[in-house]
Design a protein around this motif. Structure first.
Motif, PDB file in Angstrom:
ATOM      1  N   GLU A 184       0.830  -1.204   0.000  1.00 30.25           N
ATOM      2  CA  GLU A 184       0.000   0.000   0.000  1.00 30.25           C
ATOM      3  C   GLU A 184       0.865   1.255   0.000  1.00 30.25           C
ATOM      4  O   GLU A 184       0.554   2.236  -0.696  1.00 30.25           O
ATOM      5  N   ALA A 185       1.969   1.230   0.757  1.00 32.35           N
ATOM      6  CA  ALA A 185       2.864   2.395   0.799  1.00 32.35           C
ATOM      7  C   ALA A 185       3.421   2.703  -0.583  1.00 32.35           C
ATOM      8  O   ALA A 185       3.550   3.876  -0.973  1.00 32.35           O
ATOM      9  N   ARG A 188       0.832   4.141  -3.095  1.00 36.35           N
ATOM     10  CA  ARG A 188       0.597   5.573  -2.881  1.00 36.35           C
ATOM     11  C   ARG A 188       1.722   6.438  -3.423  1.00 36.35           C
ATOM     12  O   ARG A 188       1.490   7.565  -3.880  1.00 36.35           O
ATOM     13  N   ASP A 189       2.948   5.930  -3.323  1.00 30.93           N
ATOM     14  CA  ASP A 189       4.115   6.742  -3.643  1.00 30.93           C
ATOM     15  C   ASP A 189       5.204   5.808  -4.175  1.00 30.93           C
ATOM     16  O   ASP A 189       5.548   4.832  -3.507  1.00 30.93           O
ATOM     17  N   GLU A 191       8.234   6.026  -4.112  1.00 28.68           N
ATOM     18  CA  GLU A 191       9.330   5.940  -3.148  1.00 28.68           C
ATOM     19  C   GLU A 191       8.899   5.310  -1.833  1.00 28.68           C
ATOM     20  O   GLU A 191       9.719   5.143  -0.926  1.00 28.68           O
ATOM     21  N   ASP A 193       5.311   5.568   0.693  1.00 32.85           N
ATOM     22  CA  ASP A 193       4.745   6.597   1.557  1.00 32.85           C
ATOM     23  C   ASP A 193       5.430   6.537   2.927  1.00 32.85           C
ATOM     24  O   ASP A 193       5.263   5.558   3.669  1.00 32.85           O
ATOM     25  N   LEU A 196       3.185   5.953   6.077  1.00 33.66           N
ATOM     26  CA  LEU A 196       2.637   4.600   6.229  1.00 33.66           C
ATOM     27  C   LEU A 196       3.734   3.608   6.627  1.00 33.66           C
ATOM     28  O   LEU A 196       3.500   2.702   7.435  1.00 33.66           O
TER      29      LEU A 196
END
Length: 216
Positions: A184-185, A188-189, A191, A193, A196
């Motif tokens: 999930e991290a 989102r990003d 690199e 998140d 998170l």
């Protein structure tokens, strides 16, 4: 980008139609898998067709079929390479835990695997592309069990718990939770998140404290 070629000794169980025996054949297979990874990263998992990969690798489709007969086999082989690299990193962490005291094993583990997510663009493209085969999903379950065993070995190397079924179960649960949070991290990003990932560390440190506080 890591070299996705299988080792000659068959260290990774790459699902091939037949195993190349000669150095020249192994080099050709390595070139095919490297080409597949380039296509995966640049064009997405939906572009992983045998025709496209053969063209990228500059080999005939018939030559590719000797080892990787279809798209599913290409996906399975790429996934096997990513699993092997993650498991090798876990082995390195076990050795580090054996050699020195890790004051924050959870932080070290999450940071190490977040670094791999950042550099293994093909791994992210494959996992986030919703194209995993049933064989790859089964291999992923086995991979997570091996990662859980690596986590167990880190805990034991640090002398934090007794080696029993409860520890094995707790390590498996921790790996499943960490994997879900890491995915999930990075959804989102690219690199990862940071907020998170920090929450994952906080959660898993508390879990480690609870596990190690159990009576020995």
């Amino acid at each position: 980008m890591g070299d996705p070629a299988p080792e000659p000794d068959g260290t990774w169980q790459v699902p091939l139609r037949r195993t190349p025996q000669q150095a020249r054949s192994r080099a050709r297979l390595a070139r095919v898998l490297q080409a597949a990874e380039r296509v995966l990263i640049s064009e997405g998992a939906q572009a992983l067709t045998t025709t496209r990969i053969a063209a990228e690798a500059k080999v005939s489709v018939g030559s590719l079929y000797q080892y990787l007969p279809d798209r599913d086999a290409i996906i399975d082989a790429l996934a096997a390479g990513y699993f092997a690299r993650l498991e090798a990193a876990m082995d390195d962490l076990v050795r580090a835990a054996t050699a020195e005291r890790l004051d924050d094993p959870v932080g070290v583990l999450i940071d190490a695997f977040a670094a791999i997510y950042r550099t293994e663009h093909g791994f992210r493209a494959l996992w986030f592309g919703s194209t995993l085969t049933e064989q790859t999903r089964a291999a992923d379950r086995e991979h997570k069990r091996r990662m859980a065993d690596g986590t167990r070995r880190v805990v034991l190397a640090l002398g934090l718990a007794r080696d029993d079924e409860a520890l094995a179960r707790a390590c498996h649960a921790a790996v499943l939770a960490a994997d879900a949070l890491a995915q999930e991290a990075f959804r989102r990003d690219p690199e990862g998140d940071p907020g998170l990932l920090d929450e994952a560390k906080l959660m898993l440190r508390g879990y480690l404290d609870a596990v190690t506080a159990r009576p020995r």
